[in-house]
Design a protein around this motif. Sequence first.
Motif, PDB file in Angstrom:
ATOM      1  N   ARG A 113       0.822  -1.209   0.000  1.00  0.00           N
ATOM      2  CA  ARG A 113       0.000   0.000   0.000  1.00  0.00           C
ATOM      3  C   ARG A 113       0.859   1.263   0.000  1.00  0.00           C
ATOM      4  O   ARG A 113       0.469   2.273  -0.600  1.00  0.00           O
ATOM      5  CB  ARG A 113      -0.940  -0.015   1.214  1.00  0.00           C
ATOM      6  CG  ARG A 113      -2.170  -0.872   0.977  1.00  0.00           C
ATOM      7  CD  ARG A 113      -2.917  -1.150   2.262  1.00  0.00           C
ATOM      8  NE  ARG A 113      -4.226  -1.734   2.002  1.00  0.00           N
ATOM      9  CZ  ARG A 113      -4.431  -2.976   1.644  1.00  0.00           C
ATOM     10  NH1 ARG A 113      -3.398  -3.803   1.493  1.00  0.00           N
ATOM     11  NH2 ARG A 113      -5.661  -3.443   1.438  1.00  0.00           N
ATOM     12  N   LEU A 114       2.010   1.211   0.639  1.00  0.00           N
ATOM     13  CA  LEU A 114       2.912   2.360   0.587  1.00  0.00           C
ATOM     14  C   LEU A 114       3.374   2.605  -0.839  1.00  0.00           C
ATOM     15  O   LEU A 114       3.388   3.751  -1.318  1.00  0.00           O
ATOM     16  CB  LEU A 114       4.122   2.120   1.501  1.00  0.00           C
ATOM     17  CG  LEU A 114       5.174   3.242   1.522  1.00  0.00           C
ATOM     18  CD1 LEU A 114       4.559   4.552   2.009  1.00  0.00           C
ATOM     19  CD2 LEU A 114       6.357   2.836   2.406  1.00  0.00           C
ATOM     20  N   TYR A 117       0.449   4.045  -2.829  1.00  0.00           N
ATOM     21  CA  TYR A 117       0.209   5.460  -2.534  1.00  0.00           C
ATOM     22  C   TYR A 117       1.218   6.353  -3.249  1.00  0.00           C
ATOM     23  O   TYR A 117       0.891   7.453  -3.693  1.00  0.00           O
ATOM     24  CB  TYR A 117       0.285   5.710  -1.023  1.00  0.00           C
ATOM     25  CG  TYR A 117      -1.025   5.500  -0.309  1.00  0.00           C
ATOM     26  CD1 TYR A 117      -2.126   6.312  -0.576  1.00  0.00           C
ATOM     27  CD2 TYR A 117      -1.168   4.491   0.633  1.00  0.00           C
ATOM     28  CE1 TYR A 117      -3.324   6.125   0.077  1.00  0.00           C
ATOM     29  CE2 TYR A 117      -2.374   4.294   1.291  1.00  0.00           C
ATOM     30  CZ  TYR A 117      -3.446   5.109   1.004  1.00  0.00           C
ATOM     31  OH  TYR A 117      -4.638   4.921   1.644  1.00  0.00           O
ATOM     32  N   ILE A 211      -7.508   3.147  -2.393  1.00  0.00           N
ATOM     33  CA  ILE A 211      -6.406   4.109  -2.414  1.00  0.00           C
ATOM     34  C   ILE A 211      -6.731   5.270  -3.344  1.00  0.00           C
ATOM     35  O   ILE A 211      -6.453   6.436  -3.033  1.00  0.00           O
ATOM     36  CB  ILE A 211      -5.101   3.401  -2.841  1.00  0.00           C
ATOM     37  CG1 ILE A 211      -4.644   2.471  -1.719  1.00  0.00           C
ATOM     38  CG2 ILE A 211      -4.012   4.405  -3.172  1.00  0.00           C
ATOM     39  CD1 ILE A 211      -3.446   1.626  -2.068  1.00  0.00           C
ATOM     40  N   PRO A 221      -0.399  12.447   2.390  1.00  0.00           N
ATOM     41  CA  PRO A 221      -0.047  11.019   2.265  1.00  0.00           C
ATOM     42  C   PRO A 221       0.112  10.319   3.612  1.00  0.00           C
ATOM     43  O   PRO A 221      -0.244   9.142   3.746  1.00  0.00           O
ATOM     44  CB  PRO A 221       1.283  11.051   1.493  1.00  0.00           C
ATOM     45  CG  PRO A 221       1.280  12.355   0.771  1.00  0.00           C
ATOM     46  CD  PRO A 221       0.554  13.310   1.675  1.00  0.00           C
ATOM     47  N   TYR A 225      -2.066   7.100   4.538  1.00  0.00           N
ATOM     48  CA  TYR A 225      -1.377   5.821   4.712  1.00  0.00           C
ATOM     49  C   TYR A 225      -1.493   5.299   6.138  1.00  0.00           C
ATOM     50  O   TYR A 225      -1.725   4.095   6.341  1.00  0.00           O
ATOM     51  CB  TYR A 225       0.098   5.964   4.340  1.00  0.00           C
ATOM     52  CG  TYR A 225       0.876   4.689   4.513  1.00  0.00           C
ATOM     53  CD1 TYR A 225       0.620   3.586   3.705  1.00  0.00           C
ATOM     54  CD2 TYR A 225       1.856   4.570   5.494  1.00  0.00           C
ATOM     55  CE1 TYR A 225       1.311   2.399   3.868  1.00  0.00           C
ATOM     56  CE2 TYR A 225       2.557   3.390   5.663  1.00  0.00           C
ATOM     57  CZ  TYR A 225       2.289   2.309   4.849  1.00  0.00           C
ATOM     58  OH  TYR A 225       2.983   1.136   5.018  1.00  0.00           O
ATOM     59  N   THR A 228      -4.734   3.679   6.747  1.00  0.00           N
ATOM     60  CA  THR A 228      -4.772   2.368   6.093  1.00  0.00           C
ATOM     61  C   THR A 228      -4.081   1.317   6.934  1.00  0.00           C
ATOM     62  O   THR A 228      -4.596   0.212   7.136  1.00  0.00           O
ATOM     63  CB  THR A 228      -4.097   2.450   4.710  1.00  0.00           C
ATOM     64  OG1 THR A 228      -4.842   3.327   3.867  1.00  0.00           O
ATOM     65  CG2 THR A 228      -4.019   1.079   4.058  1.00  0.00           C
TER      66      THR A 228
END
Length: 319
Positions: A113-114, A117, A211, A221, A225, A228
Amino acid sequence: GSAPPGEWLLLVATVVGLIAFDAFVLQRLQHGPVLHVFMVGFWVVVAVIFCLGLSSRMGEAAAADWLLGYILEWVMFLDNSVIYHAIFSAFRVPAGQIHKALFAGVGFSMVLRLVLYLAVDSAVEAFSWIGIPVGVLLIGTGIAAVTGDESSAEPGLVGRWAKFAGECFMPYDDSGASLFVWQGWTLRATILVMVVCAVEVCDAFFAIDCITLKAEQIHNPYIAYSSTVLAIFGGRGMYLTVMDLLNAFSLLKYGLSLILVLLGVELILGRTVELPPIVECTAMISIVAAFVLASAVQDCLRGRKMEEDHGSPGKVIVG
């Protein structure tokens, strides 16, 4: 400039501490419905504490955005819970190893996910074509879950994937739920590795929509993040709770099958028809609630019929 370096360090320390707590405490407890509900509540409390701390450090506006992002993640995890169930059913994952399969992919999900993003536009373009085959897969899996014979081999495309895994990987490790086991001098992967990979592939695909949506509404961000990351822990607990409901209510499998089919249709249509997350969440909750109620009514009627059959005295013939 999304957040001071200290905030990122705090997030990393929090995540490491939570992963350690999950690995050395939660995974060693005897799992059951009560524990699963407790887990969901525990992760929500952790998120609230983090959000309150964020409010004191970065302001109420940042905390409000963080809470919005956290709620959006929970909404999207409802989709994931249905997909997870389809995967675990197809691979016939032992009940005692499901939490291990969910936990094993936590770190990967956070790193993935990082990356998404940081490159959300490229990720959306790269995954745009895959909606149709995944949609067809979900529709086939949803139909097979209702029409297939549970005692036979796993039906559908996911089932064939699971059958292939059973032929190429070592069986599940009943002694320790290990991902890898020694066979002589060779270290070989168990089917659980394939399960984790399947979960993470589906998780990555469905993460794209969330996302993208969060990137449009939350421009910081770090806020997007971190919300999440904290939601990932609770999302795993949500699935375990959904599974408990599935075991308790006999008709709920039809509701989950219907949701799978609807998700498949939505993916095939792609951007042509887009439902707001709150509408999609409400629809799924309504379907689950309807089938839970129907199961409760059915069980109640069956219970009364059994009482009448066993409680009514037999006829006495005099002659």
